[in-house]
Enzyme design. Structure first.
Site, PDB file in Angstrom:
ATOM      1  N   GLU A  38       1.415  -1.515   1.916  1.00 39.45           N
ATOM      2  CA  GLU A  38       0.175  -0.936   1.395  1.00 39.45           C
ATOM      3  C   GLU A  38      -0.599  -0.412   2.597  1.00 39.45           C
ATOM      4  OE1 GLU A  38      -4.034  -2.816   0.041  1.00 39.45           O
ATOM      5  OE2 GLU A  38      -2.280  -3.737  -0.892  1.00 39.45           O
ATOM      6  N   LYS A 125      -4.868  -7.616  -8.563  1.00 43.54           N
ATOM      7  CA  LYS A 125      -4.919  -8.206  -7.225  1.00 43.54           C
ATOM      8  C   LYS A 125      -6.030  -9.244  -7.238  1.00 43.54           C
ATOM      9  CE  LYS A 125      -7.082  -6.349  -3.384  1.00 43.54           C
ATOM     10  NZ  LYS A 125      -7.233  -5.576  -2.160  1.00 43.54           N
TER      11      LYS A 125
END
Length: 203
Positions: A38, A125
């Site tokens: 990421e 998340k």
């Protein structure tokens, strides 16, 4: 993409001062067996970096620290395969739906998790993960068993097994990996993470 990330079990959250530093981190991760990265918007000109790496078959390339629709769209068009934000954004959610891209919104409370699910997101998340700890995941999944959770913030080599034991689908790892020392140290720690996740999942 959701299944691919779940299968990997770990996403490296990369913050870096420039593209060279970011590439060093990425290389160390891949050598250590972590393919999902990421690349956060805290990396200068991150969209250019995503575009440069978009055809790298070894990487599962995503973008993080996405705060609005434009940031999401720019990164997706550059080649990001999933989008992560620190909180839930309606704008980002809309862009990801339009461009058929996986969105992992940051959530803390049960209400936020329910809202993200209602908006069509299967995985959230959990951020910041260290505020609640691994037991929070088990508590959330009791009434909402179908939610997929990726904790980020506070996941370390010492507690990664606990997170999986409590029911997470995968983990996001940033400073606890990249503060390991040299690139070789990061690579070795990445291998440890991958092995430990494999072990706990096989039980």
């Amino acid at each position: 993409m959701l299944d691919i990330i779940k299968n990997e079990g770990i996403v490296a959250v990369i913050r870096a001062k420039d593209h060279n530093e970011a590439k060093g981190y990425i290389n160390a991760c891949v050598k250590g067996g972590i393919r999902a990265v990421e690349l956060t918007y805290s990396i200068p000109n991150v969209v250019d970096l995503i575009n440069e790496l978009r055809d790298d078959k070894e990487l599962i390339l995503g973008v993080g620290s996405v705060l609005n629709g434009k940031m999401a769209k720019d990164a997706i068009l550059a080649g990001a395969k999933y989008v992560v934000s620190p909180g839930y954004s309606e704008e980002v959610n809309t862009v990801c739906r339009e461009l058929n891209t996986l969105y992992l919104p940051g959530c803390m409370t049960v209400t936020e998790i329910m809202h993200a699910l209602e908006k069509g997101n299967k995985m959230v998340k959990l951020f910041p993960g260290d505020v609640f700890g691994a037991k929070y995941v088990k508590a959330v999944k009791a009434p909402i068993p179908h939610v997929e959770i990726m904790p980020t913030g506070g996941v370390s080599i010492d507690n990664v097994d606990k997170w999986f034991e409590m029911g997470v689908s995968c983990v996001g790892v940033g400073s606890s990996l990249f503060n390991a020392g040299s690139l070789e140290d990061i690579e070795n720690l990445a291998k440890e993470f991958v092995e430990k996740i494999k072990d706990v999942r096989s039980k």
